[in-house]
Design a protein around this motif. Structure first.
Motif: not given
Length: 459
Positions: A304, A381, A413, A415-418, A435-438
Motif C-alpha cells: 500500500k 495490517f 479472506l 481480497d481483504s487479506g491472505r 493477515e487481514c485488517e480484521d
C-alpha cells in the motif's frame, strides 16, 4: 523442497545445511564430504583447482567444522583462503576481492549456539541456486566423491588471512557508504555476540567522528551467540535505547547478514519498514530501478505505501537467494525480507546487516524522515505468524484436511487479506501466516488451522 524438475532436496534448506553441531547433518565427517562435493561441483563446471574463501561466525563448533571442511576441499584439489571469523557478507566480498571461484560460510545464522551450518557461494559471492545445491547433494551419493584423490602437488593449499582480512572488509563498507556516519543521531548497536563484533568497532571509527554510540552484545565466548541478544531477542536492545535516551537501536544476527531496528520508544522497525524508507530514498536518487522486491511474508501495508509513492512491489518466495534472483529478473535495485535480510545495489551484493543499518540512517537523514513516527505511520495490517513444531513437514504440507482448511480460510479472506503456510527451511516447524485488517478474523482463522495441525502432530 523440490526444484523445477521435481527432484527432492533432503540436505539443504533455505540457507544451506544446518543442524546441531557434531550431530546429524553437521558432523565433521559430513563437513568434509560437503567440502569435497562442492569442489567436484566447481571442477566439473569449468573451475579446475578452484580457489575458495572460507569464513565462520563465533560459535565454538566453528573451528572444528572449519578444519573438516577445509580438509575436504583441499583433499579434492581446491586452494582455500581461510579468513576466520567474519560476517557472511564479508565472505561474499572476499570471493570478489580474491577473485575466487567460490565461498563457504560456517554459520547457523540466528540459531542458538549449539547449532551450526554450512552455506556455499558462487563465483560472484551470491548464494547458490536450488539446482546447484541439488547437484552438490547428488555428488554426495556418487562414488566419484571417494575416488577423486589428487596427490602430490595436486593437493590443495591453505592460505590464512585471519589477521588482515576484516580490515579489507571494513574498508569495503566505508567505500560503499562514503564518509557519512550517524549524523546527530544517538545509536546503540547489538552485535548478538556474533560476527559483527569483529568488525563493527572499526566500521564505526571509519565512518564517524566521535559519534554518539554504544555497542552491546560484543563479547562472544563461543556459546553466547544470539543468546538474549541480536535480532532474536530485541528486548534488551529496546530497554537500553529507552533507558539511555538513544534515537535508534540496531541489532544483527549471528553472521550479520540480517538487521532489525528499534525506534527511540523501543518499538521494532522490521524489514518492511526498512524497505519502505530505503525504497523512497533510492527512488528520490533515481537509482531504485523497477521497484522493490519482497517476499510473501511481508505485510500488505508495504504494498500500500509503495503504491502511494508510485513504487511497484514484486513478491517472491521466502529466502534471500530468491529475493536476489527476483531483483535481477525485474530490474530492481532493492529487495529484502521482513526478517531483516536486505540487498541494496550497488551498496551490497548480498544481505549485509551492517551496510543496511547505516544506509537506513543515511536515508532518514537525507529524506528528513522522522524515525520516531515510522511505526505509527506504517499502520501494518494485523498479522499473526505462528511457528508450529511438527514431526514431518512434508506430511503436514500434503495433508488433504490441512490444505482444505487453508483454502477455505483463503476464500473467507478474499481480497481483504491472505493466508500462507510453509515449511521452515532450517527447523522442524511449519510457519502459518494469517493477515487481514480484521484482527478478530486473523485470530480465529489462525487458531483454527493451528489446532488442526497440532492434532495431527499429537496423533
Amino acid at each position: 523442497m523440490s526444484d523445477a524438475a521435481g527432484k527432492k532436496r533432503c540436505l539443504f534448506g533455505t540457507d544451506g545445511v544446518r543442524d546441531i553441531a557434531n550431530r546429524g547433518a553437521m558432523t565433521p565427517e559430513m563437513a568434509l564430504r560437503l567440502g569435497r562435493a562442492y569442489v567436484l561441483f566447481l571442477t566439473e563446471r569449468g573451475f579446475p583447482r578452484p580457489k575458495i574463501v572460507v569464513g565462520r561466525d563465533t560459535r565454538r563448533s566453528g573451528a572444528m567444522l572449519e578444519a573438516a571442511l577445509i580438509a575436504g576441499m583441499t583433499s579434492a584439489g581446491a586452494d582455500v583462503v581461510c579468513v576466520g571469523v567474519t560476517p557472511t557478507p564479508g565472505v561474499s566480498f572476499g570471493v570478489e576481492l580474491l577473485r575466487a571461484q567460490g565461498g563457504a560460510v560456517i554459520s547457523a545464522s540466528h540459531n542458538p549456539a549449539e547449532y551450526n551450518g554450512i552455506k556455499f557461494l558462487d563465483n560472484s559471492g551470491s548464494k547458490l541456486s536450488d539446482d546447484s545445491e541439488l547437484a552438490i547433494e547428488e555428488y554426495l551419493g556418487d562414488n566419484l566423491i571417494d575416488d577423486w584423490r589428487p596427490s602430490g602437488g595436486s593437493i590443495g593449499k591453505v592460505e590464512h588471512r585471519e589477521s588482515d582480512f576484516n580490515s579489507s572488509y571494513v574498508e569495503r563498507v566505508r567505500v560503499s557508504l562514503g564518509e557519512e556516519g550517524l549524523g546527530s543521531l544517538k545509536v546503540v548497536f547489538d552485535c548478538a555476540n556474533g560476527a559483527a563484533s569483529t568488525v563493527l568497532p572499526d566500521v564505526l571509527s571509519s565512518l564517524t567522528d566521535g559519534g554518539n554510540f554504544e555497542i552491546i552484545g560484543a563479547s562472544p565466548d563461543g556459546l553466547n551467540i544470539n543468546e538474549k541478544s541480536g535480532v532474536m531477542s530485541m528486548k534488551g536492545l529496546s530497554e537500553r535505547v529507552v533507558q539511555a535516551g538513544y534515537d535508534i537501536g540496531i541489532a544483527y544476527d549471528g553472521d550479520a547478514d540480517r538487521v532489525l531496528l528499534v525506534d527511540g520508544k523501543g518499538r521494532p522497525l522490521d524489514g518492511d519498514i526498512i524497505l519502505w524508507v530505503l525504497g523512497r530514498w533510492l527512488k528520490g536518487k533515481g537509482s531504485l530501478g523497477a521497484g522493490i522486491v519482497t517476499t510473501v511474508m511481508s505485510n500488505m501495508a508495504l504494498d500500500k505505501h509503495m503504491a502511494e509513492s508510485g513504487i511497484k512491489t514484486f513478491r517472491c518466495p521466502v529466502g534471500d537467494r530468491y529475493v536476489l534472483q527476483s531483483m535481477k529478473d525485474n530490474g530492481s535495485s532493492l529487495g529484502g525480507e521482513q526478517s531483516g535480510h536486505v540487498i541494496a545495489f550497488p551498496y551490497t551484493k548480498t544481505g549485509d546487516g551492517i551496510c543496511t543499518g547505516f544506509l537506513f540512517i543515511r536515508a532518514c537523514i537525507e529524506i528528513k524522515e522522522d524515525i520516531q513516527t515510522l511505526v505509527d505511520r506504517f499502520g501494518r495490517f494485523p498479522q499473526k505468524l505462528t511457528n508450529i513444531a511438527v514431526n514431518s513437514k512434508t506430511d503436514i504440507m500434503k495433508d488433504d484436511n490441512i490444505l482444505a482448511a487453508v483454502d477455505e480460510a483463503s476464500r473467507i479472506l478474499g481480497d481483504s487479506g491472505r493466508i500462507f503456510l510453509r515449511p521452515s527451511g532450517t527447523e522442524p516447524i511449519v510457519r502459518l501466516l494469517v493477515e487481514c485488517e480484521d484482527l478478530e478474523l486473523v485470530e480465529s482463522l489462525s487458531r483454527s488451522i493451528e489446532e488442526k495441525i497440532t492434532s495431527l502432530v499429537v496423533n
